[in-house]
Design an enzyme around this catalytic site. Structure first.
Site, PDB file in Angstrom:
ATOM      1  N   GLY A   9      -1.799 -19.004  58.878  1.00 30.22           N
ATOM      2  CA  GLY A   9      -1.877 -18.373  57.569  1.00 30.22           C
ATOM      3  C   GLY A   9      -0.718 -17.414  57.415  1.00 30.22           C
ATOM      4  O   GLY A   9      -0.386 -16.680  58.357  1.00 30.22           O
ATOM      5  N   MET A  11      -0.591 -14.736  55.856  1.00 30.78           N
ATOM      6  CA  MET A  11      -1.057 -13.347  55.884  1.00 30.78           C
ATOM      7  C   MET A  11      -1.612 -12.966  57.256  1.00 30.78           C
ATOM      8  O   MET A  11      -2.142 -11.871  57.439  1.00 30.78           O
ATOM      9  CB  MET A  11      -2.151 -13.124  54.840  1.00 30.78           C
ATOM     10  N   SER A  12      -1.520 -13.847  58.237  1.00 34.50           N
ATOM     11  CA  SER A  12      -2.142 -13.645  59.539  1.00 34.50           C
ATOM     12  C   SER A  12      -1.387 -12.628  60.391  1.00 34.50           C
ATOM     13  O   SER A  12      -0.211 -12.818  60.709  1.00 34.50           O
ATOM     14  CB  SER A  12      -2.202 -14.986  60.286  1.00 34.50           C
ATOM     15  N   THR A  13      -2.092 -11.580  60.780  1.00 34.33           N
ATOM     16  CA  THR A  13      -1.507 -10.575  61.679  1.00 34.33           C
ATOM     17  C   THR A  13      -1.059 -11.215  62.986  1.00 34.33           C
ATOM     18  O   THR A  13       0.039 -10.945  63.487  1.00 34.33           O
ATOM     19  CB  THR A  13      -2.543  -9.491  62.019  1.00 34.33           C
TER      20      THR A  13
END
Length: 200
Positions: A9, A11-13
């Site tokens: 993703g 937005m994945s940290t």
């Protein structure tokens, strides 16, 4: 030559914390990579995971502590409360997909540029101007963000279906096609490295 399907993703940290280690590993073993951005929340819904807002506070507290440990260990700049998170991951995913289809630039730099914008630079990864900027910086035509919308949307949905079928359930998730070996998390990259050495 081994091939890695990389599900993530934008937005994945944890995908951000992977940095460029996947690309270094692939280069070391002559492996190729297909980048497969997807809707991470839908992946959770389909595979038994939980969206962030549904998780117990104990899990969220531990997650924050782990992120702090990893950012310190890796020496990566990181803002635990970015100004633009979460935002719709579709525009950045479409841009990455369209760039991969078009070719001609540095796809790894584009992916990392998007995530660095979110987690280190307080940029809005759904903003068209930002996407044009990171596309250009990675050697792609900035107009790719607009030209590839239809293709991006189609492949974005397909990536989710392929992830579920392949057994992916989080981000980052790496699958070696030839052996169906699966590696979940940036903290499993060393195992991916060792596996590619074994099958070389």
């Amino acid at each position: 030559m081994a091939h890695i399907d990389y599900y993530f993703g934008t937005m994945s940290t944890w995908a951000y914390l992977a940095g460029d280690r996947l690309e270094q590993i692939a280069a070391r073993h002559g492996a190729s990579i297909t980048y497969k951005p997807l809707d991470l929340n839908q992946l959770f819904d389909r595979t038994g995971g939980q969206r962030r807002e549904a998780r117990h506070p104990a899990r969220l507290t531990y997650r924050d502590q782990e992120i702090a440990r990893w950012t310190q260990l890796l020496g990566l700049p990181f803002n635990p409360k970015p100004a633009h998170w979460p935002v719709n991951p579709a525009p950045s995913s479409y841009a990455i997909i369209a760039a991969q289809e078009a070719g001609g630039g540095d796809l790894a730099a584009l992916v990392q540029g998007v995530m660095r914008g979110v987690w280190a630079e307080d940029r809005d990864a759904s903003d068209d101007a930002f996407l044009r900027e990171v596309l250009a910086a990675a050697g792609f035509d900035p107009a790719t963000a607009d030209k590839g919308l239809f293709t991006g949307a189609e492949i974005y949905g397909r990536n989710l279906e392929q992830a579920v079928e392949a057994g992916a359930f989080g981000s980052p998730f790496y699958i070696v096609r030839e052996t169906d070996q699966r590696f979940w998390g940036q903290d499993r990259l060393e195992f991916l490295d060792r596996h590619l050495a074994e099958i070389a």
